[in-house]
Motif scaffolding. Structure first.
Motif, PDB file in Angstrom:
ATOM      1  N   UNK A  48      -3.367  -9.722  25.231  1.00 16.33           N
ATOM      2  CA  UNK A  48      -4.345 -10.798  25.592  1.00 16.33           C
ATOM      3  C   UNK A  48      -4.594 -11.811  24.416  1.00 16.33           C
ATOM      4  N   UNK A  49      -4.644 -13.012  24.862  1.00 14.39           N
ATOM      5  CA  UNK A  49      -4.880 -14.045  23.604  1.00 14.39           C
ATOM      6  C   UNK A  49      -6.210 -14.843  24.397  1.00 14.39           C
ATOM      7  N   UNK A  50      -7.199 -14.266  24.111  1.00 11.17           N
ATOM      8  CA  UNK A  50      -8.633 -15.057  24.289  1.00 11.17           C
ATOM      9  C   UNK A  50      -9.106 -16.166  23.179  1.00 11.17           C
ATOM     10  N   UNK A  51      -9.966 -16.984  23.830  1.00  9.97           N
ATOM     11  CA  UNK A  51     -10.505 -17.769  22.824  1.00  9.97           C
ATOM     12  C   UNK A  51     -11.815 -17.175  22.171  1.00  9.97           C
ATOM     13  N   UNK A  52     -12.280 -16.969  21.122  1.00 12.73           N
ATOM     14  CA  UNK A  52     -13.264 -16.273  20.390  1.00 12.73           C
ATOM     15  C   UNK A  52     -14.283 -17.251  20.076  1.00 12.73           C
ATOM     16  N   UNK A  53     -14.027 -18.417  19.600  1.00 16.30           N
ATOM     17  CA  UNK A  53     -14.899 -19.260  19.323  1.00 16.30           C
ATOM     18  C   UNK A  53     -14.479 -20.706  19.094  1.00 16.30           C
ATOM     19  N   UNK A  54     -15.303 -21.803  19.550  1.00 17.43           N
ATOM     20  CA  UNK A  54     -14.750 -23.122  19.178  1.00 17.43           C
ATOM     21  C   UNK A  54     -16.208 -24.022  18.676  1.00 17.43           C
ATOM     22  N   UNK A  55     -15.806 -24.415  17.503  1.00 17.33           N
ATOM     23  CA  UNK A  55     -16.944 -25.065  17.056  1.00 17.33           C
ATOM     24  C   UNK A  55     -16.664 -26.407  15.950  1.00 17.33           C
ATOM     25  N   UNK A  56     -17.151 -27.331  16.414  1.00 23.94           N
ATOM     26  CA  UNK A  56     -16.795 -28.632  15.674  1.00 23.94           C
ATOM     27  C   UNK A  56     -17.231 -28.422  14.233  1.00 23.94           C
ATOM     28  N   UNK A  57     -16.560 -28.927  13.275  1.00 21.64           N
ATOM     29  CA  UNK A  57     -17.145 -28.951  11.841  1.00 21.64           C
ATOM     30  C   UNK A  57     -15.921 -29.844  10.729  1.00 21.64           C
ATOM     31  N   UNK A  58     -16.373 -30.392   9.922  1.00 23.51           N
ATOM     32  CA  UNK A  58     -15.536 -30.952   8.913  1.00 23.51           C
ATOM     33  C   UNK A  58     -14.499 -31.947   9.619  1.00 23.51           C
ATOM     34  N   UNK A 375      -4.390 -16.350  30.301  1.00 26.66           N
ATOM     35  CA  UNK A 375      -3.214 -15.417  30.653  1.00 26.66           C
ATOM     36  C   UNK A 375      -2.909 -14.367  29.797  1.00 26.66           C
ATOM     37  N   UNK A 376      -3.192 -13.316  30.371  1.00 27.17           N
ATOM     38  CA  UNK A 376      -3.001 -11.961  29.588  1.00 27.17           C
ATOM     39  C   UNK A 376      -1.925 -11.236  29.903  1.00 27.17           C
ATOM     40  N   UNK A 377      -0.958 -10.766  29.048  1.00 25.78           N
ATOM     41  CA  UNK A 377       0.206 -10.152  29.283  1.00 25.78           C
ATOM     42  C   UNK A 377      -0.100  -8.856  30.125  1.00 25.78           C
ATOM     43  N   UNK A 378      -1.054  -8.173  29.626  1.00 25.47           N
ATOM     44  CA  UNK A 378      -1.615  -6.849  30.290  1.00 25.47           C
ATOM     45  C   UNK A 378      -2.496  -6.944  31.253  1.00 25.47           C
ATOM     46  N   UNK A 379      -2.231  -6.385  32.405  1.00 25.29           N
ATOM     47  CA  UNK A 379      -3.261  -6.378  33.601  1.00 25.29           C
ATOM     48  C   UNK A 379      -4.520  -5.551  33.248  1.00 25.29           C
ATOM     49  N   UNK A 380      -4.406  -4.752  32.204  1.00 26.50           N
ATOM     50  CA  UNK A 380      -5.341  -3.732  31.944  1.00 26.50           C
ATOM     51  C   UNK A 380      -5.807  -2.836  33.059  1.00 26.50           C
ATOM     52  N   UNK A 381      -6.880  -2.977  33.769  1.00 29.35           N
ATOM     53  CA  UNK A 381      -6.965  -1.846  34.961  1.00 29.35           C
ATOM     54  C   UNK A 381      -6.941  -2.739  36.225  1.00 29.35           C
ATOM     55  N   UNK A 382      -6.460  -4.122  36.083  1.00 29.37           N
ATOM     56  CA  UNK A 382      -6.653  -5.063  37.261  1.00 29.37           C
ATOM     57  C   UNK A 382      -5.274  -4.820  38.212  1.00 29.37           C
ATOM     58  N   UNK A 383      -5.004  -3.886  38.594  1.00 30.18           N
ATOM     59  CA  UNK A 383      -4.019  -3.443  39.552  1.00 30.18           C
ATOM     60  C   UNK A 383      -4.286  -3.406  41.073  1.00 30.18           C
ATOM     61  N   UNK A 384      -3.544  -3.755  42.092  1.00 26.93           N
ATOM     62  CA  UNK A 384      -3.927  -3.388  43.361  1.00 26.93           C
ATOM     63  C   UNK A 384      -2.615  -3.752  44.106  1.00 26.93           C
ATOM     64  N   UNK A 385      -2.546  -3.098  45.141  1.00 27.16           N
ATOM     65  CA  UNK A 385      -1.373  -3.015  45.928  1.00 27.16           C
ATOM     66  C   UNK A 385      -0.953  -4.571  46.866  1.00 27.16           C
ATOM     67  N   UNK A 386      -2.092  -4.920  46.826  1.00 22.71           N
ATOM     68  CA  UNK A 386      -1.910  -6.652  47.793  1.00 22.71           C
ATOM     69  C   UNK A 386      -1.162  -7.675  46.581  1.00 22.71           C
ATOM     70  N   UNK A 387      -1.383  -7.404  45.222  1.00 20.87           N
ATOM     71  CA  UNK A 387      -0.636  -8.116  44.445  1.00 20.87           C
ATOM     72  C   UNK A 387       0.952  -7.513  44.254  1.00 20.87           C
ATOM     73  N   UNK A 388       1.391  -6.422  44.618  1.00 18.91           N
ATOM     74  CA  UNK A 388       2.635  -5.849  44.461  1.00 18.91           C
ATOM     75  C   UNK A 388       2.912  -5.438  43.080  1.00 18.91           C
ATOM     76  N   UNK A 389       4.132  -5.350  42.730  1.00 20.52           N
ATOM     77  CA  UNK A 389       4.669  -5.117  41.311  1.00 20.52           C
ATOM     78  C   UNK A 389       4.846  -6.235  40.732  1.00 20.52           C
ATOM     79  N   UNK A 390       4.186  -7.554  40.575  1.00 18.54           N
ATOM     80  CA  UNK A 390       4.515  -8.697  40.266  1.00 18.54           C
ATOM     81  C   UNK A 390       4.366  -8.487  38.515  1.00 18.54           C
ATOM     82  N   UNK A 391       5.371  -9.048  37.762  1.00 19.19           N
ATOM     83  CA  UNK A 391       5.350  -8.975  36.399  1.00 19.19           C
ATOM     84  C   UNK A 391       4.349  -9.863  35.959  1.00 19.19           C
ATOM     85  N   UNK A 392       3.527  -9.354  34.721  1.00 21.26           N
ATOM     86  CA  UNK A 392       2.583 -10.358  34.327  1.00 21.26           C
ATOM     87  C   UNK A 392       3.328 -11.440  33.275  1.00 21.26           C
TER      88      UNK A 392
END
Length: 825
Positions: A48-58, A375-392
Motif C-alpha cells: 500500500x502507498x497511502x498519503x500520510x499528511x499534506x502541509x503547506x510550509x516554507x 491503488x494498493x497492490x494488496x487487497x488485504x481482506x477485500x476479496x469476493x467472488x464477484x471480482x473474480x481473480x483479477x490481479x491487483x
C-alpha cells in the motif's frame, strides 16, 4: 528515565533523480485531469502507498507517504511540491508508516512524519532506530511546550522530543507484540507499556492538563470479519503516571482542538474533540471544562466500518481557511465549527458525500488539496467472488487531488444513517446520547423494543445547541410492533435524544436522513464519448497498473468497427498521458489471463439482478429501464473492482454502487452512486485517476486519451466524477410472474439511496402481502405495511417517505404466482 540520542541529517531539501521525479520544470504546466496531475503520483515497493499528511510550509506543499506496516522504515518518502507542480523527493527519506503532522510555533518548525522542517525548508530526520514505531500523532507538551513535543505511534509508543536538539526520550514503549509479551504488569519496566485496549493508533492532542490518544482497531480474528465487536479506545494520560485512563471503548481517529496544527492557544480552557464510531453511528467526544461529553452523528458510507480499523485512513478535523473547520468522516464532508462546546454545539452540518479515500487535506495556493490512498497492490481482506481473480495493481501508488474548496458542497447529496440504540438494553428515563438533528432536509426515526407491553419514547430536542432540552413529542410503540416517525423538516433543533418511560432489554432507535439529490444534467457532458448502446465504432479492453516498477498502465485493447474486431494490441499509458502500442504479445496474453472479467457471477432475470454473495446469501438490485442498459449486447463488462484502497465499485444494470469490504458489511451495506446509459467495459485506478475503457472511435475531449496511432482510447477522470452522472434510478423487484410459496420471504431488494419509490404488486390469487424493511443492513427486518391483493388486479403503492431502510422484502399469505416490482425515479 532512559534517554536516546540520534544522529540527525541536516540538509537543504535534497533531491533524487528517480522514476518518480520529473525533469526540469517546463514553461507549460503539467497536464491535469479533474484536478489530478499524473506527474505528481508517488510510489513505493510494498502492499500500500497511502498519503500520510499534506502541509503547506516554507513556500512548498509537503507530503509524506506510508506503507501498511513498516515500523522500521520503508521505501516511502518525504516529498515537496513546487508551485509549478513538480514533485521533489527528499534524498534522506526513511519511510515508515507515518501520518503525524504539527507546527511547533516557538521554534517555527513543521513536524511531518519523522521529519522536522525549519521555516527555511531545511530538513532534519528522526531515524526509525531513534523513535521506533509507526508515527501517528503529535501534540504539544504538557509541561515544557516551548521546547518539547510528544510523538505517538500506532502501537502505543510515546516519546518526547526536544525541538532544538531532537533528543528523544521514550515515555511508553512501542508494542509490536500487541500485548502478547507484556507480562502481568505492563508498568514493571523502566519504560512502561500503555497496554490500552484496541490498537491501530490514530489521533493525539493535548489540552486541559492531559494528553489524549485515540486508536481505531482491534487485534483479533473476530475484528477482521465483524464490524460490531468491541474495538478501539479513546484514552488520556496526565503526563506523569505509568498508566492511562480509558475514556471510551470505541473506535476513534482524529483528536483535535481549535488550535489545530499549532495546538490550542489556551490549553487549560480550550475544548478538545475526538471523532470516532461504532456499529451504530459516528461518535463525537467533547472535552469541555474537564469533563467528557458524547454526541452521535449519522454515517454516509459503511466502507469505513471494519472493526480492525484498517479501512479508516485517515479522517481529520482540520482548518482549511474557512469560517468553520472541515471534517472528513465515513465518506462525508462536514462543516465543523471552531467554537464547538457543550454550551455552543450548533453548526455541525453535512456538506456532501465522497468516494475517494482521503488521508489528509489542506489549503494551498487557493486550492483545496487532498492527499489520497488510491491503488494498493494488496487487497488485504477485500476479496469476493464477484471480482473474480483479477490481479491487483502491479505497484502501489497514490496522488494528490487539487480542487476548488467549493467541491466540499458539490459531490454526492448528504445521506445519513445511524442509531443511538441498536437492540440495546435501555434504562427507564435515561436519555440517549444526543443525535444530530440539524442539516438534513428529510429525517425519519424507526422505533421498536422487545417488551411485552407498550413503551412510550419521548423525543427531547436541544433547539439552540446550548444544552437546554425540551420535549418535542412522545411516541408510543405497541408490543411487537415498529413505528416509523417522520421528523418534520421545518422543526428547528440541533440535537435530538430519546428517553424510554420504562426499562427495555432491547430497544432500537434508528435514524435515516437525506438531502434532495439534485444533479445538473450538463455536468455529465464530461463523459461524452464513452460508448453507448448505439456505438458501432469504438475501442475497449482490460486495464491494470503494470508491475516491475514501470509505473505505467497496461491496456489490452481491441478496436471495433461496425461491430467487428479489426485490431488488437497491448498499449501502455505513461505519466505524461501518452498512450502507445508497445507491441508486446506476451504482456497482452498475461493481461487477458490475469485481468479477465469473471462471468456468471450475477444473474439477470425478468425480475431484477440477482447477486449471490460469498456466503450464499441472495440479494437483488435494480435494472435500468433504458434500452441501452437492457440490451445485454455489450459482452462481458467489469462488475466489481477496487478503485480506492479497500473500496470496491460495483457496476451492474447501468448503475455504479459503493461496495464496502466484506468485513465492513459487504453487499448488505451497499449504496448506489449514479445511473447512466454507458457501456463501460473496464475501470481501474491509475495515478489517482479513474480510467474507463469503452470509448467511441471519433470521440474527443480533455478526458479522452487517444493512442498515438489513433486506434484506441481510454477515458480518465476521478472516481468522484461519477456524481456528475444521473442520480440512482432503476426498476425491478424480487418477483415477476414468480411462483411464490406462502410464508416464505422474497429475496431482499435494494431500497436505500433512492428517493421516489413506487411498488406495483399483483397476484393470480387473492392474498395478503406483507412488506418488510431491513432498517440497518444487518437483517433487522421490520414490517411496515400489509397490502390485500385481489386476484389479477395489480395494486400500486407509494412507499411513505418516513419508511427508510437498506433492503425491502415481501411475504405472501397464500401460494400464488406474483409480481412485486419497484420503480425508482
Amino acid at each position: 528515565m532512559q534517554k536516546m540520542h540520534i544522529a540527525t541529517t541536516l540538509a537543504v531539501v535534497a533531491l533524487v533523480c528517480a522514476a518518480v521525479c520529473p525533469g526540469p520544470a517546463s514553461a507549460q504546466p503539467p497536464r491535469s485531469i479533474s484536478g489530478i496531475y499524473p506527474n505528481l503520483a508517488y510510489w513505493n515497493n510494498l502492499g500500500e502507498c497511502g498519503t500520510g499528511a499534506v502541509v503547506p510550509w516554507a513556500g512548498k506543499l509537503w507530503v509524506i507517504t506510508y506503507s501498511p506496516h513498516s515500523p522500521k522504515g520503508s521505501s516511502d518518502k518525504l516529498y515537496s511540491v513546487t508551485k509549478d507542480m513538480q514533485l521533489e523527493p527528499f534524498a534522506d527519506s526513511v519511510g515508515g508508516t507515518p501520518a503525524n503532522r504539527m507546527i511547533h510555533r516557538e521554534t517555527n518548525q513543521l513536524l511531518i512524519g519523522p521529519y522536522v522542517i525549519s521555516h527555511e525548508g531545511n530538513v532534519r530526520v528522526l531515524t526509525p532506530e531513534a523513535i521506533p514505531g509507526r508515527l501517528t500523532g503529535n501534540a504539544r507538551h504538557l509541561f515544557d511546550p516551548a521546547n518539547k513535543v510528544y510523538y505517538a505511534t500506532m502501537e502505543e509508543g510515546l516519546y518526547e522530543v526536544d525541538m532544538n536538539s531532537l533528543e528523544v526520550t521514550p515515555l511508553f514503549q512501542d508494542d509490536q507484540s500487541h500485548g502478547s509479551k507484556l507480562g502481568p504488569d505492563p508498568t514493571a519496566y523502566e519504560v512502561p507499556f500503555a497496554a490500552l485496549p484496541g490498537y491501530h493508533g490514530k489521533g493525539l492532542y493535548s489540552g486541559q492538563g492531559r494528553l489524549i490518544y485515540a486508536n481505531n482497531g482491534e487485534y483479533s480474528k473476530q475484528a477482521q470479519s465483524r464490524p460490531d465487536v468491541p474495538s478501539g479506545c479513546l484514552a488520556e494520560w496526565d503526563g506523569k503516571s505509568k498508566t492511562w485512563n480509558v475514556v471510551r471503548r470505541n473506535q476513534f481517529t482524529d483528536v483535535r482542538g481549535p488550535g489545530d496544527l499549532l495546538g490550542n492557544p489556551n490549553p487549560e480552557t480550550d475544548p478538545v474533540w475526538a471523532i470516532g464510531w461504532d456499529h451504530r453511528s459516528l461518535i463525537l467526544m467533547l472535552l469541555d471544562d474537564g469533563e467528557w461529553v458524547s454526541y452521535r452523528l449519522p454515517k454516509a458510507s459503511h466502507c469505513y466500518d471494519g472493526a480492525h480499523g484498517w479501512n479508516t485512513e485517515w479522517p481529520r478535523i482540520h482548518d482549511i481557511g474557512e469560517e468553520d473547520f472541515a471534517m472528513t468522516m465515513h465518506g462525508m464532508f462536514w462543516r465543523f465549527p471552531k467554537t464547538f462546546t457543550k454550551a455552543n454545539s450548533a453548526g455541525i452540518a453535512p456538506r456532501s458525500t465522497y468516494l475517494k479515500v482521503i488521508g489528509d487535506y489542506c489549503r494551498w495556493n487557493d486550492q483545496l488539496v487532498f492527499g489520497c490512498d488510491d491503488a494498493a497492490q494488496s487487497e488485504f481482506l477485500n476479496t469476493r467472488k464477484v471480482k473474480g481473480k483479477v490481479a491487483g495493481p502491479g505497484q502501489s501508488h497514490s496522488n494528490l487531488w487539487f480542487t476548488s474548496p467549493d467541491i466540499l458542497d458539490q459531490l454526492g447529496a448528504p445521506l445519513g444513517r445511524g442509531s443511538v440504540w441498536a437492540a440495546d438494553p435501555v434504562q427507564a428515563n435515561d436519555p440517549s446520547d444526543p443525535f444530530l438533528f440539524s442539516g438534513f432536509q428529510h429525517r425519519s426515526l424507526c422505533l421498536l423494543h422487545g417488551n411485552k407491553q407498550p413503551v412510550t419514547f419521548t423525543l427531547q430536542v436541544d433547539r439552540e445547541g446550548n444544552d437546554q432540552w425540551s420535549e418535542l413529542t412522545q411516541i408510543t410503540v405497541p408490543a411487537g410492533e415498529t413505528v416509523w416517525h417522520a421528523l418534520d423538516a421545518k422543526e428547528p433543533g440541533v440535537w435530538l435524544r430519546v428517553v424510554a418511560d420504562q426499562a427495555c432489554d432491547q430497544a432500537t432507535a434508528q435514524f435515516q436522513y437525506r438531502n434532495d439529490d439534485i444533479r445538473n444534467p450538463a455536468d455529465a457532458a464530461i463523459f461524452n464519448g464513452v460508448r453507448t448502446g448505439d456505438s458501432v465504432n469504438y475501442s475497449e479492453g482490460l486495464v491494470r497498473v503494470r508491475g516491475d516498477r514501470l509505473q505505467t498502465l497496461g491496456f489490452a485493447a481491441m478496436q471495433v468497427e461496425d461491430g467487428k474486431v479489426v485490431h488488437e494490441g497491448m498499449y501502455e499509458l505513461d505519466g505524461d498521458l501518452k498512450l502507445v502500442d508497445i507491441k508486446d504479445a506476451t504482456a497482452l496474453k498475461w493481461t487477458r489471463d490475469n485481468i479477465a472479467i469473471p462471468e456468471n457471477v450475477l444473474t439477470i432475470d425478468d425480475a431484477s439482478i440477482l447477486y449471490i454473495d460469498d456466503n450464499g446469501n441472495r440479494w437483488r438490485l435494480p435494472k435500468q429501464k433504458t434500452s441501452a442498459a437492457k440490451s445485454g449486447d455489450f459482452g462481458p463488462v467489469r462488475i466489481s473492482r477496487e478503485v480506492a484502497t479497500e473500496r470496491d465499485l460495483l457496476h451492474c444494470g447501468g448503475s455504479f454502487y459503493e461496495l464496502p469490504a466484506r468485513n465492513a458489511g459487504g453487499i448488505a451495506k451497499v449504496r448506489p452512486i449514479c445511473s447512466h446509459p454507458f457501456a463501460i467495459h473496464d475501470y481501474c485506478s491509475y495515478r489517482g485517476m479513474m480510467v474507463l475503457t469503452g470509448v467511441d472511435t471519433n470521440a474527443e475531449s480533455e478526458h479522452i486519451i487517444r493512442s498515438e496511432d489513433g486506434r484506441v482510447a481510454v477515458w480518465a477522470g476521478v472516481i468522484d466524477d461519477l456524481w456528475k452522472l444521473g442520480k440512482p434510478v432503476g426498476q425491478g423487484g424480487p418477483w415477476k410472474e414468480t411462483a411464490v410459496e406462502a410464508g416464505v420471504a422474497s429475496d431482499p431488494y435494494l431500497l436505500t439511496g433512492y428517493d421516489q419509490r413506487a411498488l406495483t404488486a399483483s397476484s393470480d390469487k387473492a392474498t395478503d402481502l406483507q412488506l418488510e424493511v431491513d432498517i440497518d443492513g444487518t437483517g433487522n427486518w421490520q414490517t411496515f405495511e400489509t397490502l390485500s391483493l385481489e386476484a389479477n388486479q395489480p395494486q400500486t403503492y407509494e412507499i411513505p417517505s418516513q419508511v427508510q431502510g437498506y433492503w425491502i422484502r415481501f411475504t405472501s399469505t397464500n401460494d400464488a404466482t406474483m409480481s412485486a416490482q419497484l420503480t425508482y425515479e
